[in-house]
Enzyme design. Structure first.
Site, mmCIF file in Angstrom:
data_model
loop_
_atom_site.group_PDB
_atom_site.id
_atom_site.type_symbol
_atom_site.label_atom_id
_atom_site.label_comp_id
_atom_site.label_asym_id
_atom_site.label_seq_id
_atom_site.Cartn_x
_atom_site.Cartn_y
_atom_site.Cartn_z
ATOM 1 N N ASP A 18 34.497 16.048 34.196
ATOM 2 C CA ASP A 18 33.697 17.173 34.849
ATOM 3 C C ASP A 18 32.014 16.838 34.841
ATOM 4 O O ASP A 18 31.890 16.480 33.649
ATOM 5 C CB ASP A 18 33.987 18.456 34.278
ATOM 6 C CG ASP A 18 33.588 19.651 35.109
ATOM 7 O OD1 ASP A 18 33.354 19.650 35.934
ATOM 8 O OD2 ASP A 18 33.749 20.944 34.426
ATOM 9 N N HIS A 35 28.234 11.665 41.526
ATOM 10 C CA HIS A 35 29.881 10.898 41.584
ATOM 11 C C HIS A 35 29.229 9.458 41.483
ATOM 12 O O HIS A 35 30.565 9.017 40.816
ATOM 13 C CB HIS A 35 30.124 11.447 42.856
ATOM 14 C CG HIS A 35 30.309 12.961 43.193
ATOM 15 N ND1 HIS A 35 30.841 13.718 42.058
ATOM 16 C CD2 HIS A 35 29.923 13.692 44.158
ATOM 17 C CE1 HIS A 35 31.028 14.894 42.329
ATOM 18 N NE2 HIS A 35 30.686 15.047 43.631
ATOM 19 N N LEU A 129 47.506 -1.379 30.084
ATOM 20 C CA LEU A 129 47.228 0.215 30.040
ATOM 21 C C LEU A 129 47.742 0.411 31.507
ATOM 22 O O LEU A 129 47.590 -0.236 32.287
ATOM 23 C CB LEU A 129 45.931 0.227 29.953
ATOM 24 C CG LEU A 129 45.352 1.595 30.265
ATOM 25 C CD1 LEU A 129 45.331 2.445 29.311
ATOM 26 C CD2 LEU A 129 43.551 1.359 30.637
#
Length: 248
Positions: A18, A35, A129
Protein backbone atom coordinates in the site's frame (compact mmCIF):
# COMPACT_ATOMS: atom_id res chain seq x y z
CA UNK A 1 20.32 -5.89 10.08
CA UNK A 2 21.80 -9.07 8.62
CA UNK A 3 20.33 -12.48 7.91
CA UNK A 4 22.49 -13.96 10.66
CA UNK A 5 20.69 -11.77 13.22
CA UNK A 6 17.28 -13.17 12.33
CA UNK A 7 15.67 -16.11 14.08
CA UNK A 8 12.24 -17.73 14.03
CA UNK A 9 11.69 -16.82 10.38
CA UNK A 10 8.01 -17.17 9.39
CA UNK A 11 7.14 -19.83 6.86
CA UNK A 12 4.55 -17.67 5.10
CA UNK A 13 4.61 -13.88 4.80
CA UNK A 14 1.74 -12.00 3.16
CA UNK A 15 2.00 -8.33 2.25
CA UNK A 16 -0.58 -5.66 1.45
CA UNK A 17 1.51 -3.40 -0.77
CA UNK A 18 0.00 0.00 0.00
CA UNK A 19 0.99 3.60 -0.57
CA UNK A 20 2.28 3.81 -4.14
CA UNK A 21 -0.03 6.68 -5.05
CA UNK A 22 0.65 8.73 -1.94
CA UNK A 23 4.40 8.14 -2.33
CA UNK A 24 4.18 9.60 -5.83
CA UNK A 25 1.92 12.50 -4.84
CA UNK A 26 4.32 13.62 -2.13
CA UNK A 27 7.00 13.85 -4.83
CA UNK A 28 4.83 15.76 -7.26
CA UNK A 29 4.60 12.77 -9.57
CA UNK A 30 1.60 10.94 -11.08
CA UNK A 31 0.33 7.82 -9.37
CA UNK A 32 1.68 5.71 -12.23
CA UNK A 33 5.20 6.71 -11.17
CA UNK A 34 4.52 5.31 -7.71
CA UNK A 35 3.26 2.05 -9.14
CA UNK A 36 6.43 1.72 -11.24
CA UNK A 37 8.58 2.18 -8.16
CA UNK A 38 6.38 -0.33 -6.39
CA UNK A 39 7.38 -2.97 -8.95
CA UNK A 40 11.02 -2.41 -8.02
CA UNK A 41 10.08 -2.95 -4.36
CA UNK A 42 8.48 -6.25 -5.37
CA UNK A 43 11.74 -7.42 -6.94
CA UNK A 44 13.69 -6.45 -3.82
CA UNK A 45 11.34 -8.14 -1.35
CA UNK A 46 11.04 -11.35 -3.39
CA UNK A 47 14.82 -11.67 -3.36
CA UNK A 48 15.01 -10.85 0.35
CA UNK A 49 12.35 -13.44 1.19
CA UNK A 50 14.33 -16.09 -0.64
CA UNK A 51 17.55 -15.08 1.10
CA UNK A 52 16.12 -15.31 4.61
CA UNK A 53 14.34 -18.64 4.08
CA UNK A 54 10.69 -17.64 3.80
CA UNK A 55 8.87 -20.50 2.05
CA UNK A 56 5.74 -18.65 0.90
CA UNK A 57 5.37 -14.97 0.00
CA UNK A 58 1.91 -13.68 -0.92
CA UNK A 59 1.61 -10.23 -2.50
CA UNK A 60 -1.71 -8.39 -2.83
CA UNK A 61 -1.22 -7.08 -6.37
CA UNK A 62 -4.76 -6.14 -7.49
CA UNK A 63 -7.94 -6.43 -5.48
CA UNK A 64 -11.43 -7.11 -6.76
CA UNK A 65 -12.31 -3.62 -5.48
CA UNK A 66 -9.57 -1.96 -7.55
CA UNK A 67 -11.89 -2.05 -10.58
CA UNK A 68 -13.43 1.08 -9.07
CA UNK A 69 -10.27 3.05 -9.83
CA UNK A 70 -9.96 5.23 -12.95
CA UNK A 71 -9.61 3.17 -16.11
CA UNK A 72 -6.24 4.74 -16.92
CA UNK A 73 -4.82 3.64 -13.56
CA UNK A 74 -6.17 0.11 -13.99
CA UNK A 75 -4.48 -0.14 -17.37
CA UNK A 76 -1.24 1.15 -15.82
CA UNK A 77 -1.42 -1.58 -13.18
CA UNK A 78 -2.09 -4.25 -15.79
CA UNK A 79 0.76 -2.94 -17.90
CA UNK A 80 3.13 -3.14 -14.95
CA UNK A 81 2.09 -6.72 -14.24
CA UNK A 82 2.90 -7.60 -17.85
CA UNK A 83 6.21 -5.79 -17.55
CA UNK A 84 7.11 -7.59 -14.33
CA UNK A 85 6.34 -11.05 -15.70
CA UNK A 86 8.03 -10.50 -19.06
CA UNK A 87 11.13 -9.00 -17.47
CA UNK A 88 11.51 -11.15 -14.37
CA UNK A 89 10.01 -14.56 -15.17
CA UNK A 90 13.30 -15.97 -16.44
CA UNK A 91 15.15 -14.76 -13.32
CA UNK A 92 12.47 -16.11 -11.00
CA UNK A 93 12.53 -19.45 -12.78
CA UNK A 94 16.32 -19.60 -12.59
CA UNK A 95 16.06 -18.84 -8.86
CA UNK A 96 13.78 -21.86 -8.39
CA UNK A 97 10.77 -19.65 -7.51
CA UNK A 98 7.35 -21.24 -7.98
CA UNK A 99 4.60 -18.78 -8.97
CA UNK A 100 0.97 -19.31 -8.00
CA UNK A 101 -1.88 -16.93 -8.76
CA UNK A 102 -5.01 -16.59 -6.61
CA UNK A 103 -8.13 -14.59 -7.34
CA UNK A 104 -11.06 -14.64 -9.75
CA UNK A 105 -9.75 -14.96 -13.30
CA UNK A 106 -13.18 -14.44 -14.92
CA UNK A 107 -12.83 -10.70 -15.62
CA UNK A 108 -9.25 -10.78 -16.80
CA UNK A 109 -8.40 -10.03 -20.42
CA UNK A 110 -6.91 -12.93 -22.34
CA UNK A 111 -3.45 -11.36 -22.60
CA UNK A 112 -3.20 -10.90 -18.82
CA UNK A 113 -4.64 -14.34 -18.11
CA UNK A 114 -2.30 -16.03 -20.56
CA UNK A 115 0.73 -14.35 -18.97
CA UNK A 116 -0.32 -15.49 -15.52
CA UNK A 117 -0.88 -19.04 -16.78
CA UNK A 118 2.52 -18.97 -18.49
CA UNK A 119 4.21 -17.87 -15.24
CA UNK A 120 2.50 -20.67 -13.31
CA UNK A 121 3.26 -23.34 -15.88
CA UNK A 122 6.89 -22.29 -16.38
CA UNK A 123 7.67 -22.44 -12.67
CA UNK A 124 5.28 -25.23 -11.66
CA UNK A 125 7.96 -27.76 -10.76
CA UNK A 126 10.27 -25.35 -8.93
CA UNK A 127 10.92 -26.18 -5.29
CA UNK A 128 12.12 -22.88 -3.88
CA UNK A 129 10.17 -19.86 -2.66
CA UNK A 130 6.47 -20.01 -3.56
CA UNK A 131 5.46 -16.55 -4.79
CA UNK A 132 1.68 -16.19 -4.53
CA UNK A 133 0.28 -13.30 -6.54
CA UNK A 134 -3.19 -12.21 -5.41
CA UNK A 135 -4.61 -10.68 -8.57
CA UNK A 136 -8.25 -9.67 -8.97
CA UNK A 137 -8.55 -11.11 -5.49
CA UNK A 138 -11.07 -10.38 -2.76
CA UNK A 139 -11.53 -12.55 0.31
CA UNK A 140 -15.32 -12.28 0.41
CA UNK A 141 -15.53 -13.23 -3.24
CA UNK A 142 -13.18 -16.16 -2.59
CA UNK A 143 -15.35 -17.36 0.30
CA UNK A 144 -18.51 -16.99 -1.77
CA UNK A 145 -17.01 -19.12 -4.55
CA UNK A 146 -15.94 -21.76 -2.01
CA UNK A 147 -19.43 -21.88 -0.48
CA UNK A 148 -21.00 -22.13 -3.94
CA UNK A 149 -18.78 -25.11 -4.75
CA UNK A 150 -19.80 -26.85 -1.52
CA UNK A 151 -23.46 -26.03 -2.16
CA UNK A 152 -23.25 -27.66 -5.60
CA UNK A 153 -21.86 -30.82 -4.01
CA UNK A 154 -24.66 -30.84 -1.43
CA UNK A 155 -27.29 -30.29 -4.14
CA UNK A 156 -25.85 -33.14 -6.20
CA UNK A 157 -25.93 -35.48 -3.21
CA UNK A 158 -22.17 -35.84 -3.06
CA UNK A 159 -21.96 -34.20 0.36
CA UNK A 160 -24.07 -34.04 3.50
CA UNK A 161 -24.47 -30.54 5.02
CA UNK A 162 -23.38 -31.83 8.39
CA UNK A 163 -20.13 -33.08 6.90
CA UNK A 164 -18.92 -29.57 6.03
CA UNK A 165 -15.89 -28.68 8.15
CA UNK A 166 -13.51 -25.72 8.35
CA UNK A 167 -10.87 -27.92 6.71
CA UNK A 168 -13.22 -28.61 3.81
CA UNK A 169 -13.82 -24.90 3.33
CA UNK A 170 -10.06 -24.27 3.34
CA UNK A 171 -9.65 -26.88 0.62
CA UNK A 172 -12.13 -25.00 -1.61
CA UNK A 173 -10.35 -21.66 -1.27
CA UNK A 174 -7.90 -20.27 -3.82
CA UNK A 175 -5.13 -20.95 -1.31
CA UNK A 176 -5.78 -24.69 -1.03
CA UNK A 177 -2.48 -26.41 -0.32
CA UNK A 178 -0.84 -23.19 0.88
CA UNK A 179 -0.34 -22.78 4.64
CA UNK A 180 -2.05 -19.84 6.32
CA UNK A 181 0.17 -16.76 6.62
CA UNK A 182 2.17 -16.49 9.81
CA UNK A 183 2.32 -12.73 9.45
CA UNK A 184 0.53 -10.15 7.32
CA UNK A 185 2.39 -6.91 6.73
CA UNK A 186 0.70 -3.75 5.49
CA UNK A 187 2.74 -0.77 4.41
CA UNK A 188 1.84 2.96 4.44
CA UNK A 189 0.59 3.11 8.05
CA UNK A 190 -2.97 2.02 7.28
CA UNK A 191 -4.30 -0.54 9.77
CA UNK A 192 -6.86 -2.79 8.09
CA UNK A 193 -6.93 -5.98 6.03
CA UNK A 194 -8.97 -4.57 3.14
CA UNK A 195 -10.66 -7.85 2.23
CA UNK A 196 -7.36 -9.76 2.09
CA UNK A 197 -7.08 -13.40 3.25
CA UNK A 198 -9.89 -13.00 5.79
CA UNK A 199 -10.32 -16.75 6.39
CA UNK A 200 -6.61 -17.54 6.29
CA UNK A 201 -5.63 -14.74 8.69
CA UNK A 202 -7.53 -16.14 11.69
CA UNK A 203 -4.29 -16.55 13.66
CA UNK A 204 -1.88 -14.47 11.61
CA UNK A 205 0.26 -11.87 13.29
CA UNK A 206 -0.65 -8.44 11.92
CA UNK A 207 2.06 -5.87 11.34
CA UNK A 208 1.47 -2.31 10.16
CA UNK A 209 4.52 -0.34 9.10
CA UNK A 210 4.72 3.39 8.27
CA UNK A 211 6.76 3.15 5.06
CA UNK A 212 5.00 3.49 1.74
CA UNK A 213 5.47 0.40 -0.41
CA UNK A 214 8.12 1.94 -2.74
CA UNK A 215 10.26 2.62 0.36
CA UNK A 216 9.83 -0.90 1.76
CA UNK A 217 13.14 -2.52 0.93
CA UNK A 218 15.40 -5.29 2.11
CA UNK A 219 16.22 -3.66 5.45
CA UNK A 220 12.55 -2.92 6.23
CA UNK A 221 11.61 -6.49 5.34
CA UNK A 222 14.26 -7.92 7.63
CA UNK A 223 13.16 -5.59 10.44
CA UNK A 224 9.60 -6.89 10.07
CA UNK A 225 10.86 -10.48 10.23
CA UNK A 226 12.82 -9.61 13.39
CA UNK A 227 9.70 -8.10 14.99
CA UNK A 228 7.76 -11.23 14.15
CA UNK A 229 10.45 -13.33 15.81
CA UNK A 230 9.81 -11.57 19.12
CA UNK A 231 6.09 -12.29 19.17
CA UNK A 232 4.45 -15.20 20.99
CA UNK A 233 1.78 -17.07 19.05
CA UNK A 234 -0.66 -18.94 21.32
CA UNK A 235 -3.39 -20.05 18.89
CA UNK A 236 -5.95 -19.72 21.70
CA UNK A 237 -3.87 -21.52 24.32
CA UNK A 238 -1.90 -20.18 27.28
CA UNK A 239 1.85 -19.86 26.88
CA UNK A 240 3.97 -20.09 30.05
CA UNK A 241 6.18 -17.00 30.57
CA UNK A 242 9.29 -19.21 30.39
CA UNK A 243 8.83 -19.68 26.65
CA UNK A 244 8.10 -16.06 25.78
CA UNK A 245 9.73 -15.12 22.51
CA UNK A 246 9.07 -18.47 20.88
CA UNK A 247 6.08 -19.83 19.00
CA UNK A 248 3.53 -21.96 20.83
Amino acid sequence: MTIAELSNVPKHVAIIMDGNGRWANERGQPRSFGHKQGVEAVRTVVRAAGEVGVKYLTLFAFSSENWRRPEAEIQDLFGLLKFFIRRDLAELHASNVCIKVIGDRYRLASDILNLLLEAEETTRNNGGLVLVIAFNYGARDELARAVQAIARDVEAGRLEPGAVTPEMISQRLDTAGIPDPDVIIRTSGEERLSNFLLWQSAYSELMFVPEYWPDFGREQFFEAIARYGNRVRRFGAVTPPAVAGSQA
